[in-house]
Design a protein around this motif. Structure first.
Motif, short mmCIF file in Angstrom:
data_model
loop_
_atom_site.label_atom_id
_atom_site.label_comp_id
_atom_site.label_asym_id
_atom_site.label_seq_id
_atom_site.Cartn_x
_atom_site.Cartn_y
_atom_site.Cartn_z
N ASP A 186 0.32 5.18 -8.97
CA ASP A 186 0.39 4.80 -7.55
C ASP A 186 -0.80 5.41 -6.80
O ASP A 186 -1.44 4.75 -5.99
N PHE A 187 -1.07 6.68 -7.10
CA PHE A 187 -2.15 7.36 -6.38
C PHE A 187 -3.52 6.75 -6.74
O PHE A 187 -4.36 6.55 -5.87
N ASN A 218 0.83 -1.19 0.00
CA ASN A 218 0.00 0.00 0.00
C ASN A 218 0.88 1.25 0.00
O ASN A 218 1.92 1.30 0.67
N LEU A 219 0.44 2.26 -0.73
CA LEU A 219 1.20 3.50 -0.88
C LEU A 219 1.46 4.18 0.46
O LEU A 219 2.48 4.85 0.65
N LEU A 220 0.56 4.02 1.42
CA LEU A 220 0.73 4.68 2.71
C LEU A 220 1.89 4.10 3.52
O LEU A 220 2.31 4.70 4.51
N SER A 247 3.04 11.74 -4.58
CA SER A 247 2.00 11.38 -5.55
C SER A 247 0.74 12.22 -5.31
O SER A 247 0.06 12.63 -6.25
N PHE A 248 0.44 12.52 -4.05
CA PHE A 248 -0.73 13.33 -3.71
C PHE A 248 -0.57 14.74 -4.26
O PHE A 248 -1.48 15.31 -4.85
N CYS A 308 2.19 1.30 -3.84
CA CYS A 308 3.55 1.81 -3.97
C CYS A 308 4.23 1.13 -5.16
O CYS A 308 4.29 -0.10 -5.23
N TYR A 314 3.84 8.79 -0.89
CA TYR A 314 2.41 9.13 -0.87
C TYR A 314 2.23 10.65 -1.04
O TYR A 314 1.44 11.09 -1.88
N TYR A 337 -9.23 6.84 5.10
CA TYR A 337 -8.12 6.47 5.99
C TYR A 337 -8.57 6.15 7.41
O TYR A 337 -7.75 6.12 8.31
N GLU A 371 -3.55 3.33 -5.03
CA GLU A 371 -3.10 3.29 -3.62
C GLU A 371 -1.99 2.26 -3.45
O GLU A 371 -1.90 1.60 -2.41
#
Length: 292
Positions: free
Chosen positions: A242-243, A7-9, A18-19, A248, A15, A147, A246
């Protein structure tokens, strides 16, 4: 074999990268700004009636771009009234950006800012432990419900903190957006790692209906330029992918088959439209205003 997808987080720096690229490539903030400019004055018209202080809670306030716009509308409606603006935001990096933004903004003399570097759940736990729940005149949760662990419980908790004239504003992706199409179809293939979950206005309305809450929904048309996602080796394209998923390093860690399917899906008219050789993903949002 266990999937190498993460997961990207799990990578907060990537993160945020990408955000921020997503914000630069989309009309995300523009469509929210338009909503605040056009609709907010009416929605907050009675939140501060008869009050000398207005209490606002921003849950997941990020770097404060939209928060400051909201505050300017509250100030215009209630000139000279003291505003307590509390911000719950887990990212220290975003809080620093928020503080920088406040320092550069004039006309905030009557606004008192308090930042809490914590998640919505940590805030709730701390308040419960302190046993003195504070009530709020306006609470907003913008693009943050993905989240939280328990979405219905989170909404129920923050709704319980509303004063009698207050409003709760939630913004999430629309059930009519490309996100809905992509995630309904492939969400189970993306590595959520218990760090996030998918929710759109379609699912949110079901939650509010079953809780018996009264609300209004406003659609905020928005798009994101994802043309770079189709350019092999493009760094920006990889970050946007990725965004969207979600995930990586989605391009490098997804199976060739999943990558092919997702790339195909992103081009479909239900997800995106093609104009002048560019691909624009449907990023439409829904603003949901909930009554006390």
């Amino acid at each position: 074999m266990a999937s190498p997808m993460r997961n990207l987080l799990n990578d907060p720096d990537r993160y945020l990268q990408s955000f921020r690229l997503f914000l630069a490539n989309s009309t995300e903030h523009q469509c929210m700004q338009e909503f605040v400019e056009r609709q907010l004055a009416t929605l907050i018209a009675s939140i501060g009636n008869g009050k000398t202080t207005i209490n606002i809670l921003s849950v997941g306030g990020g770097a404060g771009e939209i928060d400051l716009l909201i505050l300017s509308k509250v100030q215009a409606r209630y000139p000279g009234v003291t505003i307590n603006n509390d911000v719950v935001e887990p990212s220290g990096d975003q809080i620093s950006k928020y503080k920088e933004r406040v320092a550069k903004t004039s006309n905030l003399e009557n606004v008192k800012f308090t930042w809490h570097k914590e998640t919505a759940y940590e805030y709730e736990s701390r308040m419960n432990a302190e046993k003195k729940p504070k009530k709020w005149d306006f609470i907003h949760m913008i693009q943050m419900l993905y989240y939280v662990k328990d979405i219905p419980a989170t909404i129920q908790y923050f709704h319980s903190l509303l004063e009698t004239q207050a409003k709760l504003l939630i913004i999430v992706v629309s059930g009519m957006s490309g996100w809905e199409r992509l995630w309904k179809k492939y969400g189970s293939s993306f590595p959520l790692d218990d760090l996030c979950s998918y929710i759109s206005s379609a699912g949110l309305k079901r939650i509010l209906d079953s809780a018996g809450l009264k609300y209004q929904v406003y659609e905020l048309p928005s798009y994101m330029d994802i043309t770079s996602c189709f350019i092999e080796g493009s760094k920006d394209g990889e970050l946007l992918l990725d965004f969207l998923t979600e995930t990586c390093e989605f391009s490098k860690t997804a199976s060739p088959e999943l990558k092919r399917q997702v790339m195909e899906e992103l081009r479909k008219p239900e997800c995106s439209e093609e104009r002048d050789g560019k691909v624009f993903f449907n990023n439409t949002l829904s603003a949901i205003v909930i009554e006390p």
